[in-house]
Design a protein around this motif. Structure first.
Motif, mmCIF file in Angstrom:
data_model
loop_
_atom_site.group_PDB
_atom_site.id
_atom_site.type_symbol
_atom_site.label_atom_id
_atom_site.label_comp_id
_atom_site.label_asym_id
_atom_site.label_seq_id
_atom_site.Cartn_x
_atom_site.Cartn_y
_atom_site.Cartn_z
ATOM 1 N N LEU A 1 -7.790 -62.815 -8.415
ATOM 2 C CA LEU A 1 -7.219 -61.057 -7.996
ATOM 3 C C LEU A 1 -8.739 -61.477 -7.250
ATOM 4 O O LEU A 1 -9.442 -61.891 -6.845
ATOM 5 C CB LEU A 1 -7.352 -60.281 -8.789
ATOM 6 C CG LEU A 1 -6.109 -59.919 -9.939
ATOM 7 C CD1 LEU A 1 -6.900 -59.316 -11.109
ATOM 8 C CD2 LEU A 1 -4.992 -59.972 -9.745
ATOM 9 N N GLY A 2 -8.161 -60.659 -5.215
ATOM 10 C CA GLY A 2 -9.465 -60.474 -4.663
ATOM 11 C C GLY A 2 -8.978 -59.165 -3.834
ATOM 12 O O GLY A 2 -8.143 -58.828 -3.622
ATOM 13 N N CYS B 1 -7.675 -66.494 -15.108
ATOM 14 C CA CYS B 1 -7.732 -65.319 -14.587
ATOM 15 C C CYS B 1 -8.685 -65.542 -13.768
ATOM 16 O O CYS B 1 -9.966 -66.096 -14.135
ATOM 17 C CB CYS B 1 -7.953 -64.142 -14.748
ATOM 18 S SG CYS B 1 -7.639 -62.651 -13.766
ATOM 19 N N ILE C 1 -11.065 -64.434 -10.157
ATOM 20 C CA ILE C 1 -11.312 -63.018 -9.161
ATOM 21 C C ILE C 1 -12.031 -63.119 -8.366
ATOM 22 O O ILE C 1 -13.629 -64.673 -8.310
ATOM 23 C CB ILE C 1 -11.773 -62.142 -9.813
ATOM 24 C CG1 ILE C 1 -13.132 -62.772 -10.594
ATOM 25 C CG2 ILE C 1 -10.993 -61.802 -11.109
ATOM 26 C CD1 ILE C 1 -14.046 -61.080 -11.217
ATOM 27 N N SER D 1 -13.710 -62.085 -3.718
ATOM 28 C CA SER D 1 -14.169 -61.334 -3.606
ATOM 29 C C SER D 1 -15.345 -61.515 -2.383
ATOM 30 O O SER D 1 -16.251 -62.745 -2.677
ATOM 31 C CB SER D 1 -14.431 -59.530 -3.316
ATOM 32 O OG SER D 1 -14.958 -58.655 -3.344
ATOM 33 N N LEU E 1 -16.792 -57.098 -7.638
ATOM 34 C CA LEU E 1 -16.718 -58.825 -8.258
ATOM 35 C C LEU E 1 -16.365 -57.475 -9.745
ATOM 36 O O LEU E 1 -15.919 -57.751 -10.803
ATOM 37 C CB LEU E 1 -17.949 -59.579 -8.426
ATOM 38 C CG LEU E 1 -16.931 -61.005 -7.621
ATOM 39 C CD1 LEU E 1 -18.045 -61.789 -7.031
ATOM 40 C CD2 LEU E 1 -15.770 -61.030 -7.322
ATOM 41 N N LEU F 1 -12.834 -56.125 -10.224
ATOM 42 C CA LEU F 1 -12.291 -56.629 -10.732
ATOM 43 C C LEU F 1 -12.137 -57.636 -12.369
ATOM 44 O O LEU F 1 -11.108 -57.608 -13.146
ATOM 45 C CB LEU F 1 -12.590 -57.397 -9.981
ATOM 46 C CG LEU F 1 -11.522 -57.409 -7.873
ATOM 47 C CD1 LEU F 1 -12.129 -58.767 -7.475
ATOM 48 C CD2 LEU F 1 -9.719 -57.258 -8.626
ATOM 49 N N LYS F 2 -13.854 -57.449 -12.686
ATOM 50 C CA LYS F 2 -14.126 -58.193 -13.911
ATOM 51 C C LYS F 2 -13.341 -57.403 -15.250
ATOM 52 O O LYS F 2 -13.128 -57.097 -16.069
ATOM 53 C CB LYS F 2 -15.247 -57.967 -14.158
ATOM 54 C CG LYS F 2 -16.089 -59.329 -15.765
ATOM 55 C CD LYS F 2 -17.293 -59.863 -15.319
ATOM 56 C CE LYS F 2 -17.461 -60.446 -13.778
ATOM 57 N NZ LYS F 2 -19.034 -60.740 -14.533
ATOM 58 N N VAL G 1 -9.736 -56.778 -15.089
ATOM 59 C CA VAL G 1 -8.837 -57.494 -16.162
ATOM 60 C C VAL G 1 -9.336 -58.121 -18.077
ATOM 61 O O VAL G 1 -8.667 -58.126 -18.464
ATOM 62 C CB VAL G 1 -9.785 -59.205 -15.624
ATOM 63 C CG1 VAL G 1 -9.302 -60.395 -15.968
ATOM 64 C CG2 VAL G 1 -8.406 -59.823 -13.726
ATOM 65 N N LEU H 1 -11.226 -65.251 -18.599
ATOM 66 C CA LEU H 1 -11.712 -65.378 -16.753
ATOM 67 C C LEU H 1 -12.237 -66.547 -16.621
ATOM 68 O O LEU H 1 -13.246 -66.443 -17.631
ATOM 69 C CB LEU H 1 -12.328 -64.072 -16.921
ATOM 70 C CG LEU H 1 -12.924 -63.662 -15.699
ATOM 71 C CD1 LEU H 1 -11.888 -63.016 -14.664
ATOM 72 C CD2 LEU H 1 -13.758 -61.691 -15.543
ATOM 73 N N PRO I 1 -16.078 -65.758 -11.672
ATOM 74 C CA PRO I 1 -16.071 -64.497 -10.866
ATOM 75 C C PRO I 1 -16.725 -65.845 -9.252
ATOM 76 O O PRO I 1 -17.708 -66.449 -9.290
ATOM 77 C CB PRO I 1 -16.324 -63.682 -10.814
ATOM 78 C CG PRO I 1 -16.529 -63.384 -12.450
ATOM 79 C CD PRO I 1 -17.170 -64.823 -12.710
#
Length: 130
Positions: free
Chosen positions: A54-55, A81, A83, A85, A91, A94-95, A98, A105, A108
């Motif tokens: 994800l970004g 996953c 992430i 940015s 970040l 997004l964390k 998730v 994870l 990041p």
């Protein structure tokens, strides 16, 4: 020989984030990679993937509302996953989205000064590549 890992990169479709997503795709030569804007993302796209990334440029982009909702109600413990940015607040956002889905994870990735270095992207993705 094992099958190629399947990866989906879900972005807010901003220019800076799209540049990072393309860099990620270039590094993941041993994977099948799809880049998908969040506003066109369908939850079933996560079913066949090993890794989702994800970004977003800014925290809580409107296009991520569906992803936020879905990730709060699904268990993805068997998936990794990533992430990324261009800013710390994104970040953190997004964390947070998730966390509930229990995906593994990765560290990041923060793009500093808008400069995307292939060596840094590769180092970040080492857990995906192996």
């Amino acid at each position: 020989m094992s099958a190629k890992k399947k990866v989906i990169i879900i972005t807010d479709a901003t220019e800076s984030i799209q540049l990072v997503a393309r860099s990620v795709k270039e590094v993941l030569t041993n994977c099948t990679v799809k880049i998908c804007p969040a506003d066109k993302f369908e939850g079933t796209a996560l079913l066949p993937v090993d890794v989702f990334i994800l970004g977003c440029e800014k925290p809580k982009p409107p296009s991520f509302s569906y992803i936020e909702e879905m990730l709060s109600h699904i268990n993805l413990v068997s998936r990794k996953c990533g992430i990324f940015s261009v800013n710390e607040k994104s970040l953190k956002y997004l964390k947070g989205i998730v966390k509930d889905c229990e995906a593994g994870l990765l560290e990041p990735f923060l793009v500093k000064d808008g400069k995307i270095r292939a060596s840094e992207v590769k180092k970040w993705l080492k857990e995906v590549i192996k």
